[in-house]
Design an enzyme around this catalytic site. Structure first.
Site, mmCIF file in Angstrom:
data_model
loop_
_atom_site.group_PDB
_atom_site.id
_atom_site.type_symbol
_atom_site.label_atom_id
_atom_site.label_comp_id
_atom_site.label_asym_id
_atom_site.label_seq_id
_atom_site.Cartn_x
_atom_site.Cartn_y
_atom_site.Cartn_z
ATOM 1 N N ASP A 1 -7.565 1.155 -26.861
ATOM 2 C CA ASP A 1 -8.265 1.266 -25.584
ATOM 3 C C ASP A 1 -8.407 2.732 -25.214
ATOM 4 O OD1 ASP A 1 -8.163 -1.436 -25.542
ATOM 5 O OD2 ASP A 1 -7.325 -1.602 -23.526
ATOM 6 N N PRO B 1 0.809 -1.235 0.000
ATOM 7 C CA PRO B 1 0.000 0.000 0.000
ATOM 8 C C PRO B 1 0.835 1.275 0.000
ATOM 9 C CG PRO B 1 -0.357 -1.298 2.014
ATOM 10 C CD PRO B 1 0.476 -2.118 1.111
ATOM 11 N N ARG C 1 -2.241 -8.194 -21.080
ATOM 12 C CA ARG C 1 -3.042 -7.810 -22.247
ATOM 13 C C ARG C 1 -2.310 -6.844 -23.161
ATOM 14 N NH1 ARG C 1 -6.288 -3.888 -22.168
ATOM 15 N NH2 ARG C 1 -8.110 -5.028 -22.871
ATOM 16 N N GLU D 1 0.820 -7.468 8.686
ATOM 17 C CA GLU D 1 0.896 -6.015 8.925
ATOM 18 C C GLU D 1 2.004 -5.386 8.104
ATOM 19 O OE1 GLU D 1 -1.644 -4.901 11.073
ATOM 20 O OE2 GLU D 1 -2.105 -7.005 10.698
HETATM 21 C C1 9D3 Z 1 -1.968 -2.477 9.841
HETATM 22 C C2 9D3 Z 1 -1.217 -2.480 8.560
HETATM 23 N N1 9D3 Z 1 -1.643 -1.450 7.627
HETATM 24 C C3 9D3 Z 1 -1.578 -0.089 8.146
HETATM 25 C C4 9D3 Z 1 -2.469 0.810 7.355
HETATM 26 C C5 9D3 Z 1 -0.716 -1.503 6.509
HETATM 27 C C6 9D3 Z 1 -1.123 -2.535 5.557
HETATM 28 C C7 9D3 Z 1 -0.212 -3.494 5.150
HETATM 29 C C8 9D3 Z 1 -0.583 -4.447 4.221
HETATM 30 C C9 9D3 Z 1 -2.401 -2.542 5.013
HETATM 31 C C10 9D3 Z 1 -2.769 -3.502 4.065
HETATM 32 C C11 9D3 Z 1 -1.860 -4.450 3.693
HETATM 33 C C12 9D3 Z 1 -2.243 -5.444 2.681
HETATM 34 N N2 9D3 Z 1 -2.308 -4.767 1.375
HETATM 35 C C13 9D3 Z 1 -1.419 -4.986 0.427
HETATM 36 O O1 9D3 Z 1 -0.544 -5.801 0.609
HETATM 37 C C14 9D3 Z 1 -1.489 -4.215 -0.806
HETATM 38 C C15 9D3 Z 1 -2.350 -3.160 -1.221
HETATM 39 C C16 9D3 Z 1 -3.455 -2.503 -0.592
HETATM 40 O O2 9D3 Z 1 -3.873 -2.809 0.530
HETATM 41 N N3 9D3 Z 1 -4.078 -1.507 -1.272
HETATM 42 C C17 9D3 Z 1 -3.694 -1.107 -2.513
HETATM 43 N N4 9D3 Z 1 -2.679 -1.684 -3.141
HETATM 44 C C18 9D3 Z 1 -2.026 -2.698 -2.497
HETATM 45 S S1 9D3 Z 1 -0.730 -3.510 -3.114
HETATM 46 C C19 9D3 Z 1 -0.566 -4.481 -1.801
#
Ligand code: 9D3
Length: 247
Positions: free
Chosen positions: A166, A86, A151, A113
């Site tokens: 596209d 994220p 794709r 986490e």
């Molecule tokens: C308590 C942990 N979170 C704090 C906000 C961090 C967190 C780590 C890992 C939140 C979600 C995740 C799992 N998500 C992903 O691995 C992830 C992801 C996402 O959640 N949203 C958008 N793109 C991606 S790419 C990988």
């Protein structure tokens, strides 16, 4: 192209990768996609892949050694290692085009986490996020990246649907589309589309594509690939004119 997806949950990805455009591209040998189970590289008899954070607090962190051992089995000099996270750079169509030029992608799915910071710093080439919402792990994101990249590979789509046509490739939304019947519940198809004048149809589609983008996603017009005429339509829309003024 080859894509290795490193995950603790290969079952989340198996079925989606077997169908549709991606499944067909795999069958045709356009892309070689492999699911790599991170657990196989876990520590000890229980193949542990996570541990509690130093400094305390809740949650479990992905350990660095299983990922390092796993990458040792799949990476070579040509590999580009992407951590789905994220906190990564936002994945867009432009990033998909960049990745599609690589011979080998390794997509690492984060979980729990988070992952040990040394993985980001030393084992990964870049981090990507697919948007501002919370997933339970990187698997859906790896699927999104795999689909968008596959794709774009030559031959993955039929000739009818070349990726350069596209809407997002041009930076615009798609025009409205209709199929039979010509009248459904009193709702008629726009007459221009059934009139047989291909020039008029093409113009209607261009105007409606620009109109829809202006109405729904004006942010896209900042970077859209517009002709001078299309730019004139945009200026007209801003001054209160509508699509029928240009069709
Ligand atoms: C308590 C942990 N979170 C704090 C906000 C961090 C967190 C780590 C890992 C939140 C979600 C995740 C799992 N998500 C992903 O691995 C992830 C992801 C996402 O959640 N949203 C958008 N793109 C991606 S790419 C990988």
């Amino acid at each position: 192209m080859r894509i290795d997806i490193v995950t603790l949950f290969p079952g989340m990805l198996e079925a989606p990768l077997d169908d549709s455009i991606v499944g067909r591209a795999r069958q045709r040998g356009i892309v070689d996609i492999r699911l790599v189970n991170l657990r196989a590289h876990g520590a000890g008899r229980h193949q542990v892949t996570d541990d509690a954070p130093f400094g305390g607090g809740g949650g479990m962190i992905l350990k660095p050694e299983p990922l390092a051992a796993c990458l040792d089995t799949v990476r070579d000099a040509a590999s580009h290692v992407v951590l789905l996270d994220p906190a990564g750079r936002r994945f867009t169509q432009a990033v998909a085009r960049e990745l599609a030029r690589r011979p080998h992608l390794i997509l690492v799915c984060g979980r729990y986490e988070g992952v040990d910071e040394r993985v980001r710093e030393h084992l990964v080439d870049e981090e990507l996020s697919i948007g501002d919402y919370v997933l339970s792990g990187g698997e859906p994101a790896a699927l999104v990246v795999t689909d968008a990249v596959t794709r774009l590979l030559p031959g993955a789509l039929g000739d009818a649907a070349a990726p350069e046509h596209d809407s997002f490739a041009r930076g615009l939304l798609e025009h409205p589309q209709y199929t039979r019947p010509e009248r459904f519940r009193d709702w008629a198809v726009p007459p221009v589309l059934v009139g047989g004048d291909h020039g008029k149809v093409a113009r209607w589609r261009r105007v409606m594509s620009v109109w829809r983008t202006w109405r729904r996603r004006p942010d896209l017009l900042e970077t859209a690939d517009l002709s001078p005429e299309e730019q004139k339509w945009v200026d007209g829309f801003s001054q209160g004119r509508g699509p029928s003024d240009y069709i």
